[in-house]
Design an enzyme around this catalytic site. Structure first.
Site, mmCIF file in Angstrom:
data_model
loop_
_atom_site.group_PDB
_atom_site.id
_atom_site.type_symbol
_atom_site.label_atom_id
_atom_site.label_comp_id
_atom_site.label_asym_id
_atom_site.label_seq_id
_atom_site.Cartn_x
_atom_site.Cartn_y
_atom_site.Cartn_z
ATOM 1 N N GLU A 180 0.856 -1.000 0.278
ATOM 2 C CA GLU A 180 -0.005 -0.354 0.086
ATOM 3 C C GLU A 180 0.885 1.278 0.301
ATOM 4 O OE1 GLU A 180 -1.196 0.055 4.667
ATOM 5 O OE2 GLU A 180 -2.212 -1.089 3.639
ATOM 6 N N CYS A 181 0.299 2.346 -0.414
ATOM 7 C CA CYS A 181 1.475 3.696 -0.718
ATOM 8 C C CYS A 181 2.569 3.858 -1.158
ATOM 9 C CB CYS A 181 0.525 4.583 0.474
ATOM 10 S SG CYS A 181 0.695 6.115 -0.061
#
Length: 466
Positions: free
Chosen positions: A340-341
């Site tokens: 994520e991210c």
């Protein structure tokens, strides 16, 4: 300071009219001052922020929890607050402006919403630098919206002693609200910011000394005894303690599944409840550094690459060729992975920094990441799948996006939708074993997501067997 009993019912929220008012500085100073007096303290952050809890953790030496009323309902949020909380006092740091909730226009998921759910007295931090009598209008406006009568005191930030003596009497006479003290303009006691918020604690030189000086200043200019008295007046809080969101009965005889979790200066954004939920589902978390370790941990059957600041360490990440090769091999051979991210950015072919320098990354995602100069798709999202893999049919998992970088290939396997306004877009690279995207997910918002991931990992060969 006076003695108080171990009781999570003793609690206070530090909130403000807007971001940048000094909430984190005042919160950390208060935590340090309470510790210095020998009290046991628990800290919480309202909302999805990762960085402020890292500051709380540096003060307390134990993780700070996020409490977010978009991610969890009111009953669950109360349970998470009460769980494993045997402290003498709990300090909750608010988010943005006191009443700023979903989309910035709803009360829901605001600091005030959380204060109402937890029945917590509020100390409002007002940055009065450049203000005079106008502070009365600001305070009166906030009190007018305080339907629960929770605002119990004020702290004036960036205020001189002479001006404080004038303001205190004026405010208390015309508003009838206790002014507990002030924090002066101290350029040596400021936390610097960057595009995602404050600098990380480890980036601040001599942070512990800075925290002690902030606490010493607060002891001199803020009435901490009265603040403790306000915290002690909070009503008893009813609710069932929730250590983690239940995954169903886990068979303790089944061996743990080893999950490699990236954790270093580049990857440090993890919700404590996410990690607890993974462990509750049967994971043994094996931390490693994509910057400093030469290879993945032996024996792992899955990978978790969380958020952080890979753009600040792009050169170091790129130069660790053996780690990039390990991750690429593991993923291409089918190892389950959540990214994520920042972790998602690391999996791209290249990462272009703010300064325009381009570095090779892992290369699992056939795209490139670049700095945009502005927030991209900022805010809460609910994510649903086009084809059922990690979630039940037509179900969603909730998360939050907060990034200045974008990708040439964000994925098209899921749909992200804003809870306010209904805007939606395609996102995420996903299959039965992989979930890769920009959103920071809150796993307890849909525990099925974690259950599926652990089951896929359990089917995987251990890393050293490749």
């Amino acid at each position: 300071m006076k003695e108080i009993q171990n009781n999570p019912h003793n609690r206070i929220m530090i909130a403000a009219p807007h971001s940048g008012s000094g909430k984190t500085l005042i919160t950390c100073g208060l935590l340090q001052a309470l510790l210095d007096s020998g009290k046991s303290v628990a800290a919480f952050k309202c909302g999805p922020d990762y960085i402020d809890p890292l500051f709380h953790e540096r003060v307390l030496g134990v993780p700070s929890k996020n409490l977010d009323l978009y991610f969890t309902d009111e009953k669950t949020t109360r349970g998470l607050f009460l769980a494993e909380n045997e402290s003498q006092i709990s300090v909750v740091e608010g988010v943005m402006g006191l009443y700023d909730g979903l989309g910035g226009i709803e009360e829901r998921a605001s600091a005030y919403h959380l204060a109402k759910v937890l029945q917590t007295p509020i100390i409002l931090v007002i940055d009065v630098h450049g203000m005079g009598r106008s502070v009365l209008a600001e305070v009166k406006g906030f009190l007018a919206m305080d339907t629960g009568h929770l605002i119990q005191g004020l702290i004036l930030n960036r205020c001189s002693v002479n001006f404080y003596e004038q303001l205190k009497g004026m405010i208390e006479k015309e508003v009838g609200l206790a002014v507990l003290g002030y924090f002066p303009v101290r350029k040596d006691l400021q936390f610097q910011s960057r595009h995602l918020g404050l600098q990380l604690p480890d980036e601040i030189r001599d942070l512990q000394e800075v925290l002690e000086r902030i606490a010493d200043q607060m002891k001199e200019t803020i009435d901490l005894e009265t603040l403790l008295g306000i915290a002690g007046q909070a009503a008893d809080l009813e609710g069932e303690k929730i250590g983690h969101i239940c995954m169903g009965g886990q068979d303790t005889a089944i061996p743990k599944v080893k999950i490699g979790v990236a954790r270093d200066a580049a990857f440090c954004f993890y919700y404590a409840d996410n990690l607890r939920l993974l462990e509750a589902a049967g994971a043994e978390l094996c931390y490693f550094s994509p910057m400093d370790d030469g290879h993945l941990p032996k024996g792992i059957q899955g990978l978790l690459l969380g958020g952080g600041y890979p753009e600040l360490y792009a050169k170091e990440l790129s130069e660790n060729l053996s780690m990039r090769q390990d991750i690429r091999q593991a993923v291409t051979q089918g190892m389950p992975i959540l990214a994520e991210c920042g972790g998602f950015m690391y999996l791209h072919k290249t990462l272009e920094t703010k300064e325009g320098e381009r570095y090779k990354m892992v290369g699992v995602v056939d795209g490139d990441c670049h700095y945009t100069g502005h927030l991209v798709r900022f805010g809460y999202v609910g994510i649903t799948e086009k084809e059922t893999n990690f979630l039940s049919e037509a179900d969603q998992i909730r998360g939050h996006e907060f990034h200045y970088y974008d990708s040439s290939d964000n994925g098209r396997d899921c749909i992200a939708k804003k809870p306010v306004g209904g805007r939606s877009w395609e996102c995420v690279h996903e299959n039965q074993k992989q979930f890769l995207g920009f959103a920071h997910l809150y796993y307890p918002s849909n525990p099925v997501f974690v259950q599926h991931f652990i089951e896929e990992c359990r089917r995987e060969k251990a890393w050293q067997e490749y």
